[in-house]
Design an enzyme around this catalytic site. Sequence first.
Site, PDB file in Angstrom:
ATOM      1  NE  ARG A 137      -2.794  14.480  -9.656  1.00 54.13           N
ATOM      2  CZ  ARG A 137      -3.470  14.536 -10.125  1.00 54.13           C
ATOM      3  NH1 ARG A 137      -3.192  13.620 -11.051  1.00 54.13           N
ATOM      4  NH2 ARG A 137      -5.731  14.116  -9.393  1.00 54.13           N
ATOM      5  CG  ASP A 179      -2.366  14.939  -2.986  1.00 54.07           C
ATOM      6  OD1 ASP A 179      -1.270  13.979  -4.608  1.00 54.07           O
ATOM      7  OD2 ASP A 179      -3.524  13.693  -3.052  1.00 54.07           O
ATOM      8  NE  ARG A 238      -3.563  -0.428   3.246  1.00 55.56           N
ATOM      9  CZ  ARG A 238      -5.031   1.027   2.732  1.00 55.56           C
ATOM     10  NH1 ARG A 238      -5.350   0.226   2.311  1.00 55.56           N
ATOM     11  NH2 ARG A 238      -4.977   1.701   3.713  1.00 55.56           N
ATOM     12  CB  SER A 281      -4.971   1.850   7.728  1.00 55.97           C
ATOM     13  OG  SER A 281      -5.260   0.864   6.676  1.00 55.97           O
ATOM     14  CB  SER A 338       8.812  -0.945   8.948  1.00 53.89           C
ATOM     15  OG  SER A 338       9.448  -1.325   7.738  1.00 53.89           O
ATOM     16  CD  GLU A 395      -0.592   0.544   4.674  1.00 55.90           C
ATOM     17  OE1 GLU A 395      -1.157   1.028   4.528  1.00 55.90           O
ATOM     18  OE2 GLU A 395       1.064   0.394   5.288  1.00 55.90           O
TER      19      GLU A 395
HETATM   20  O1  LIG Z   1       1.220  -3.418   1.815  1.00 51.81           O
HETATM   21  C1  LIG Z   1       1.712  -2.691   3.527  1.00 51.81           C
HETATM   22  C2  LIG Z   1       0.114  -3.237   4.240  1.00 51.81           C
HETATM   23  O2  LIG Z   1      -0.939  -3.556   3.233  1.00 51.81           O
HETATM   24  C3  LIG Z   1       0.642  -2.685   5.532  1.00 51.81           C
HETATM   25  O3  LIG Z   1      -0.550  -1.868   6.129  1.00 51.81           O
HETATM   26  C4  LIG Z   1       2.544  -1.742   3.675  1.00 51.81           C
HETATM   27  O4  LIG Z   1       2.760  -0.642   2.939  1.00 51.81           O
HETATM   28  C5  LIG Z   1       4.228  -2.945   2.871  1.00 51.81           C
HETATM   29  O5  LIG Z   1       3.997  -3.921   3.327  1.00 51.81           O
HETATM   30  C6  LIG Z   1       5.175  -2.011   3.024  1.00 51.81           C
HETATM   31  O6  LIG Z   1       5.454  -1.465   3.954  1.00 51.81           O
HETATM   32  P1  LIG Z   1       6.597  -0.526   5.084  1.00 51.81           P
HETATM   33  O7  LIG Z   1       7.366  -0.359   3.790  1.00 51.81           O
HETATM   34  O8  LIG Z   1       6.884  -0.928   6.742  1.00 51.81           O
HETATM   35  O9  LIG Z   1       5.375   0.622   5.007  1.00 51.81           O
END
Ligand SMILES: O=C([C@H](O)CO)[C@H](O)[C@H](O)COP(=O)(O)O
Length: 185
Positions: free
Chosen positions: A57, A160, A46, A149, A88, A152
């Site tokens: 963009r 943006d 995500r 979430s 992370s 993200e």
């Molecule tokens: O897809 C993801 C997951 O659904 C967490 O909510 C994360 O974005 C993906 O695992 C990448 O992790 P990070 O690099 O720690 O953002």
Amino acid sequence: MKTTGYVTEIIDELHRTASLISGDEAEKLVNAIVESRKIFVAGAGRSGLMGKAFAMRIMHLGLDAYVVGETITPSLEKEDILILGSGSGETKSLVSMAQKAKSLGAMVAAITIFPESTIGRMSDIAVKLPGAPKDKSDDSYQTIQPMGSLFEQTLLLFYDAVILRFMEKKGLDSKTMYGRHANLE
Ligand SMILES: O=C([C@H](O)CO)[C@H](O)[C@H](O)COP(=O)(O)O
């Protein structure tokens, strides 16, 4: 709680996270984008999807933007910047990308919950976004939402906002940018 109640709660959470982002860190990222020749964006899962929206963009701004891993993405060079979005800061594929980018002399920027993470420490610019990591191993930041979430969503809003700041600096408007929008949809 009703679904619409959850929407309100999510927006409240985003208000809180947005107010905690450092303006100085954000400005460093905007300036680095201005000064870079090509802009590469990467992230997993995500976080990566938010990066793809950001890269689109950046392309609309008229810059050379690429999503790492796509078939037409060219090689990274030392005048370029690699922007990594990782809650992370420890996602293995992104750690490798950061290492490679550093070895090529390119600029690396991390947008992460943990600037002290492996990716955060390797980066020239680290922007800290508040949030809880996907494994909820650090419970210092409270959210009703599952996994990463909140990070993200904050990441997408931050990206943006970076676009808006760039538009402000360069005097760009939506109409000009729309001229570069895909027309084979
Ligand atoms: O897809 C993801 C997951 O659904 C967490 O909510 C994360 O974005 C993906 O695992 C990448 O992790 P990070 O690099 O720690 O953002």
